[in-house]
Design an enzyme around this catalytic site. Structure first.
Site, short mmCIF file in Angstrom:
data_model
loop_
_atom_site.label_atom_id
_atom_site.label_comp_id
_atom_site.label_asym_id
_atom_site.label_seq_id
_atom_site.Cartn_x
_atom_site.Cartn_y
_atom_site.Cartn_z
CG ASP A 1 5.58 3.63 1.93
OD1 ASP A 1 5.55 4.24 3.01
OD2 ASP A 1 4.59 3.53 1.18
CG PHE B 1 -1.90 1.18 1.15
CD1 PHE B 1 -3.05 1.11 0.38
CD2 PHE B 1 -1.64 2.37 1.83
CE1 PHE B 1 -3.92 2.19 0.28
CE2 PHE B 1 -2.51 3.45 1.74
CZ PHE B 1 -3.65 3.36 0.97
CE LYS C 1 -1.12 5.60 7.64
NZ LYS C 1 -0.77 4.92 6.40
C1 LIG Z 1 -0.95 5.23 4.98
C2 LIG Z 1 0.12 4.84 4.03
C3 LIG Z 1 0.38 5.58 2.87
C4 LIG Z 1 -0.49 6.72 2.42
O1 LIG Z 1 -0.46 7.80 3.29
P1 LIG Z 1 -1.56 8.97 3.15
O2 LIG Z 1 -1.11 9.98 4.16
O3 LIG Z 1 -2.89 8.36 3.44
O4 LIG Z 1 -1.48 9.47 1.76
C5 LIG Z 1 1.45 5.21 2.09
N1 LIG Z 1 2.24 4.17 2.42
C6 LIG Z 1 2.02 3.43 3.53
C7 LIG Z 1 2.94 2.31 3.86
C8 LIG Z 1 0.96 3.73 4.36
O5 LIG Z 1 0.72 2.98 5.45
#
Ligand SMILES: *Cc1c(COP(=O)(O)O)cnc(C)c1O
Length: 397
Positions: A222, A137, A251
């Protein structure tokens, strides 16, 4: 009243979230959230790994109050003290040499893709493909959807942004097969959060680093969910003992105030020259005041260490529970305070609903895994509260 709010939402808000859980929170303190009818909930999801300090942490509240009274926003046309200081914190505490701020995880990943592409563009090399993993994700923008290895997020938005492809996780063979002379970067989560807390093997992560070095490909990690102490190290790549060329963060970075970051090694970061990338809001005085307060709290309250030690307690307790309910718990996966409890498919939703009735907030990933990402300052007593609620819920289904 909750009913009125639900009616307003149904009438005026786009229905992207469907039936939400029937509660609306009014205020919070630490791990507790108070609903507008006075009910008290325990927030073991932490706003999906965002509220690293819990709710209403005095340091964050005071930093924001002070900053709001002085200045909220200026512009990227001028120097911003908080921005420079937060970049210093990120760089001094990671393998990166430079940082850039934006407003979300998806936007940070977009920045990482742009940086990887421009890095090769400026070298005069035609490399633009980005490889990512199945079940990953990376966000909801068009490019991050193209990188997110989950067909149901991609299907409605075809044709997808070109140049992205996904491969199976934990297989260096799959990487070797997928790499071409056009591959610019490989982006992975070291622990896949949204899919239900699935850690990569250490051998795989190390092998990936080696493979990227050999083939001249950038490794992007990420860390949007795993960053800021969540896994018991400040960043998950430190847990794995590898150094990415670029990593992204969001986050927990602002403890609830929207902010994201792209962090990179000097040579890669240098590809961004004046005019190549930009943002209106990114890293403004308010958001970076939040980031600084979160960082300082993490340092002064030893929250990375707490995430590590509390994570161990969580794991022990959950392993005991999985012995007791071995017919119901399939797997327990922990990385510090990123915790997944995979359940038998036929009972998972029932357990999740019962936890909610017991005022325990968690999330249910893929209809199988209870995921929790509590505040990093969680205590052993609060962990016991979760464990006994889960124990009860498991006994009831
Ligand atoms: C939540 C998340 C995102 C996206 O972040 P947003 O602030 O919602 O755009 C991207 N990568 C990972 C691993 C995430 O958990």
């Amino acid at each position: 009243m909750l009913e009125d709010i639900i009616a307003l939402d149904k009438k005026y808000y786009m229905n992207t979230f469907g039936e939400r859980l029937p509660v609306c929170f009014d205020r919070g303190e630490g791990i507790k959230l108070y609903a507008d009818n006075g009910d008290v909930y325990y927030d073991f999801l932490g706003g999906i790994a965002v509220n690293a300090l819990g709710h209403s942490h005095p340091r964050l509240v005071n930093a924001l109050k002070t900053q709001v009274e002085k200045l909220i926003h200026t512009s990227s046309l001028y120097y911003i003290e908080n921005q420079a200081r937060l970049a210093q914190k990120l760089v001094e505490n990671s393998c990166a040499d430079k940082a850039f701020f934006c407003n979300s995880g998806a936007e940070a990943n977009e920045g990482a893709f742009k940086l990887a592409k421009i890095y090769f563009y400026k070298k005069g090399m035609e490399k633009y493909e980005i490889i990512s993993l199945d079940h990953s994700f990376h966000g909801r923008t068009l490019a991050t959807v193209a990188a997110t290895g989950q067909p149901h997020y991609q299907a409605p938005y075809k044709p997808l942004t070109p140049g992205f492809k996904q491969i199976r996780p934990n297989s260096l063979e799959a990487v070797s097969e997928a790499v071409t002379d056009k591959t610019a970067a490989i982006m992975i989560e070291l622990i896949q959060g949204e899919s239900g807390v699935h850690p990569m093997d250490v051998e795989y992560a190390k092998g990936l680093r080696k493979l990227c070095d050999e083939k001249g490909i950038l490794l992007i990690i990420d860390e949007v969910q795993t960053g800021m102490g969540r896994t018991g190290k400040l960043f998950a790549h430190q847990l794995y003992g590898i150094e990415p060329d670029i990593f992204t963060c969001a986050k927990a970075l602002g403890g609830g105030v929207p902010i994201g970051a792209v962090c990179a090694k000097a040579e890669v970061a240098a590809a961004f020259e004046p005019g190549d990338h930009g943002t209106t809001f990114g890293g403004n005085p308010l958001a970076t005041a939040a980031g600084l307060a979160v960082f300082e709290a993490i340092e002064e309250e030893h929250l990375v260490e707490n995430a590590r030690s509390m994570g161990r307690i969580f794991e022990e307790r959950l392993n005991e529970l999985s012995k007791k309910h071995r017919d119901k718990i399939v797997d327990v996966r922990c990385a510090g305070l990123l915790v997944g409890v995979e359940l038998k498919p036929e009972i998972a939703k029932g357990v999740f609903d019962r936890l909610f009735k017991k005022k325990i907030l968690a999330s249910l990933c893929k209809g199988l895994t209870i995921r929790i990402a509590p505040p990093l300052n969680i205590t052993a007593d609060e962990i016991d509260l979760f464990i006994s609620a889960l124990d009860e819920a498991l006994s009831e289904v």
